[in-house]
Design a protein around this motif. Structure first.
Motif, PDB file in Angstrom:
ATOM      1  N   TYR A 181       0.834  -1.192   0.000  1.00  0.00           N
ATOM      2  CA  TYR A 181       0.000   0.000   0.000  1.00  0.00           C
ATOM      3  C   TYR A 181       0.874   1.249   0.000  1.00  0.00           C
ATOM      4  O   TYR A 181       1.952   1.257   0.613  1.00  0.00           O
ATOM      5  CB  TYR A 181      -0.862   0.056   1.268  1.00  0.00           C
ATOM      6  N   TYR A 195       0.423   5.330   1.097  1.00  0.00           N
ATOM      7  CA  TYR A 195      -0.369   6.369   1.739  1.00  0.00           C
ATOM      8  C   TYR A 195       0.467   7.640   1.746  1.00  0.00           C
ATOM      9  O   TYR A 195       1.687   7.596   1.562  1.00  0.00           O
ATOM     10  CB  TYR A 195      -0.691   6.019   3.202  1.00  0.00           C
ATOM     11  N   PHE A 233      -5.068   7.242   1.796  1.00  0.00           N
ATOM     12  CA  PHE A 233      -4.740   6.108   0.945  1.00  0.00           C
ATOM     13  C   PHE A 233      -4.482   6.582  -0.484  1.00  0.00           C
ATOM     14  O   PHE A 233      -5.172   7.472  -0.990  1.00  0.00           O
ATOM     15  CB  PHE A 233      -5.904   5.127   0.957  1.00  0.00           C
ATOM     16  N   TYR A 288      -3.130   0.439  -3.864  1.00  0.00           N
ATOM     17  CA  TYR A 288      -2.986  -0.858  -3.211  1.00  0.00           C
ATOM     18  C   TYR A 288      -2.714  -1.920  -4.268  1.00  0.00           C
ATOM     19  O   TYR A 288      -3.436  -1.998  -5.260  1.00  0.00           O
ATOM     20  CB  TYR A 288      -4.279  -1.148  -2.452  1.00  0.00           C
ATOM     21  N   LEU A 338       4.152   7.240   2.711  1.00  0.00           N
ATOM     22  CA  LEU A 338       4.361   6.037   3.497  1.00  0.00           C
ATOM     23  C   LEU A 338       3.962   4.803   2.697  1.00  0.00           C
ATOM     24  O   LEU A 338       2.933   4.791   2.035  1.00  0.00           O
ATOM     25  CB  LEU A 338       3.516   6.098   4.778  1.00  0.00           C
ATOM     26  N   GLN A 390      -1.117  -4.089   8.536  1.00  0.00           N
ATOM     27  CA  GLN A 390      -0.212  -3.390   7.626  1.00  0.00           C
ATOM     28  C   GLN A 390       0.955  -2.828   8.423  1.00  0.00           C
ATOM     29  O   GLN A 390       0.759  -2.126   9.420  1.00  0.00           O
ATOM     30  CB  GLN A 390      -0.962  -2.283   6.895  1.00  0.00           C
ATOM     31  N   PHE A 402       4.256  -0.475   8.377  1.00  0.00           N
ATOM     32  CA  PHE A 402       4.655   0.727   7.648  1.00  0.00           C
ATOM     33  C   PHE A 402       6.165   0.902   7.608  1.00  0.00           C
ATOM     34  O   PHE A 402       6.874   0.574   8.560  1.00  0.00           O
ATOM     35  CB  PHE A 402       4.023   1.962   8.293  1.00  0.00           C
ATOM     36  N   TYR A 407      -7.925  -1.022  13.819  1.00  0.00           N
ATOM     37  CA  TYR A 407      -6.505  -1.024  14.151  1.00  0.00           C
ATOM     38  C   TYR A 407      -6.163   0.212  14.972  1.00  0.00           C
ATOM     39  O   TYR A 407      -6.732   1.278  14.749  1.00  0.00           O
ATOM     40  CB  TYR A 407      -5.653  -1.003  12.880  1.00  0.00           C
ATOM     41  N   TYR A 423      -2.675   2.447  15.872  1.00  0.00           N
ATOM     42  CA  TYR A 423      -1.270   2.671  15.581  1.00  0.00           C
ATOM     43  C   TYR A 423      -0.756   3.805  16.461  1.00  0.00           C
ATOM     44  O   TYR A 423      -1.504   4.694  16.854  1.00  0.00           O
ATOM     45  CB  TYR A 423      -1.067   3.079  14.115  1.00  0.00           C
ATOM     46  N   SER A 431       7.587   6.709  11.711  1.00  0.00           N
ATOM     47  CA  SER A 431       6.483   6.081  10.994  1.00  0.00           C
ATOM     48  C   SER A 431       5.457   5.515  11.969  1.00  0.00           C
ATOM     49  O   SER A 431       5.521   5.755  13.170  1.00  0.00           O
ATOM     50  CB  SER A 431       7.018   4.987  10.079  1.00  0.00           C
ATOM     51  N   LEU A 432       4.530   4.757  11.452  1.00  0.00           N
ATOM     52  CA  LEU A 432       3.443   4.206  12.248  1.00  0.00           C
ATOM     53  C   LEU A 432       3.823   2.836  12.786  1.00  0.00           C
ATOM     54  O   LEU A 432       4.289   1.969  12.040  1.00  0.00           O
ATOM     55  CB  LEU A 432       2.188   4.083  11.393  1.00  0.00           C
ATOM     56  N   GLU A 433       3.569   2.652  14.071  1.00  0.00           N
ATOM     57  CA  GLU A 433       3.845   1.377  14.730  1.00  0.00           C
ATOM     58  C   GLU A 433       2.523   0.726  15.098  1.00  0.00           C
ATOM     59  O   GLU A 433       1.675   1.357  15.739  1.00  0.00           O
ATOM     60  CB  GLU A 433       4.675   1.613  15.986  1.00  0.00           C
ATOM     61  N   SER A 434       2.348  -0.517  14.681  1.00  0.00           N
ATOM     62  CA  SER A 434       1.104  -1.222  14.989  1.00  0.00           C
ATOM     63  C   SER A 434       1.026  -1.537  16.485  1.00  0.00           C
ATOM     64  O   SER A 434       1.980  -2.045  17.081  1.00  0.00           O
ATOM     65  CB  SER A 434       1.037  -2.525  14.189  1.00  0.00           C
ATOM     66  N   ARG A 466      -7.751  -1.132   2.030  1.00  0.00           N
ATOM     67  CA  ARG A 466      -7.046   0.031   2.511  1.00  0.00           C
ATOM     68  C   ARG A 466      -7.575   0.471   3.861  1.00  0.00           C
ATOM     69  O   ARG A 466      -8.743   0.271   4.189  1.00  0.00           O
ATOM     70  CB  ARG A 466      -7.220   1.160   1.530  1.00  0.00           C
ATOM     71  N   LEU A 467      -6.693   1.118   4.594  1.00  0.00           N
ATOM     72  CA  LEU A 467      -7.059   1.672   5.890  1.00  0.00           C
ATOM     73  C   LEU A 467      -7.637   3.070   5.714  1.00  0.00           C
ATOM     74  O   LEU A 467      -7.121   3.866   4.929  1.00  0.00           O
ATOM     75  CB  LEU A 467      -5.824   1.745   6.789  1.00  0.00           C
ATOM     76  N   PHE A 508      -8.117   6.206   8.141  1.00  0.00           N
ATOM     77  CA  PHE A 508      -7.599   6.627   9.439  1.00  0.00           C
ATOM     78  C   PHE A 508      -8.460   7.717  10.063  1.00  0.00           C
ATOM     79  O   PHE A 508      -9.068   8.538   9.359  1.00  0.00           O
ATOM     80  CB  PHE A 508      -6.182   7.188   9.278  1.00  0.00           C
TER      81      PHE A 508
END
Lengths: 121, 110
Positions: free
Chosen positions: A33, A35, A45, A48, A91, A110, A112, B33, B35, B42-45, B97-98, B100
């Motif tokens: 993906y 973003y 987004f 994808y 991203l 997902q 990143f 989700y 994050y 960046s983004l951490e799950s 897709r997410l 947010f």
């Protein structure tokens, strides 16, 4: 193991130039993906890729944006004739999605990458 | 169109206190989700919640999901400075897709 990697980490370009951003997903991840994150728009987004299926391009903001994924792995996001409003952090994320039946507890989290900060002057 | 709203957007709290961040979404979705994002990172799950009533806990953070109310909460217990970050919830149908929320910027003060 190695996470998602992106390059370059920073890119400064002049308005009207083309740029290419690269993403290396986690090995074995089938989905990829793109973003972008900007102050005014939050996290949006873009596109994808999943396996050999046609990509979901519904998030691309204009026809100046395109992306490809070669060999089911590395992806390149290209922005042509950059504009100042393209300035953002781009991203990339990847996830594993089983091709068989889904278990009710399976996840497709997902993960990143660190992002590419694009500045268009 | 799927919309995701978080509140509060900004949260300043003292160490040792408890607080909850709320995430509302507009249409039925498979997964929720959470994050975390540190400045310049960046983004951490953190969590993925798959079903109604799901609860996940990690350290001082606990996330829950109520699919009937289309609401998820992220509860912070006895906050510490290291939890200062921006927290995002995101919603996605399976393999998609997410979308947010706006993010909640949390600052934990000594």
């Amino acid at each position: 193991g190695a996470g998602v990697s992106q390059s370059p980490s920073n890119k400064v370009t002049e308005k009207g130039k083309d740029v290419e951003l690269r993403c290396d997903p986690i090995s074995g991840h089938t989905a990829l993906y793109w973003y972008r994150q900007s102050l005014g728009q939050g996290l949006e987004f873009l596109i994808y890729f999943q396996g050999n299926s046609a990509p979901d391009k519904s998030g691309l903001p204009s026809d100046r944006f395109s992306a490809e994924r070669t060999g089911g792995s590395v992806s390149t996001l290209t922005i042509q004739r950059t504009q100042q409003e393209d300035s953002a952090v781009y991203l990339c994320a990847s996830s594993f999605e089983p091709t068989g039946g889904w278990e009710v507890t399976s996840t497709d989290t997902q993960y990143f990458g660190p992002g590419t900060r694009l500045t268009v002057l | 169109e799927l919309k995701v709203e978080q509140n509060p957007l900004f949260l300043s709290m003292q160490e040792g206190k408890n607080y909850t961040i709320y995430c509302n979404y507009s249409t039925t979705s498979d997964r929720l989700y959470w994050y975390r994002q540190d400045p310049g990172k960046s983004l951490e799950s953190l969590f993925v919640l798959l079903s109604n009533g799901a609860v996940k806990q990690e350290g001082r953070l606990m996330a829950s999901l109520d699919t009937k109310a289309r609401l998820s909460t992220l509860h912070i217990t006895a906050a510490v400075h290291d939890l200062s970050a921006t927290y995002f919830c995101a919603v996605a149908p399976r393999s998609s897709r997410l979308t947010f929320g706006e993010g909640t910027q949390l600052t934990v003060n000594p």
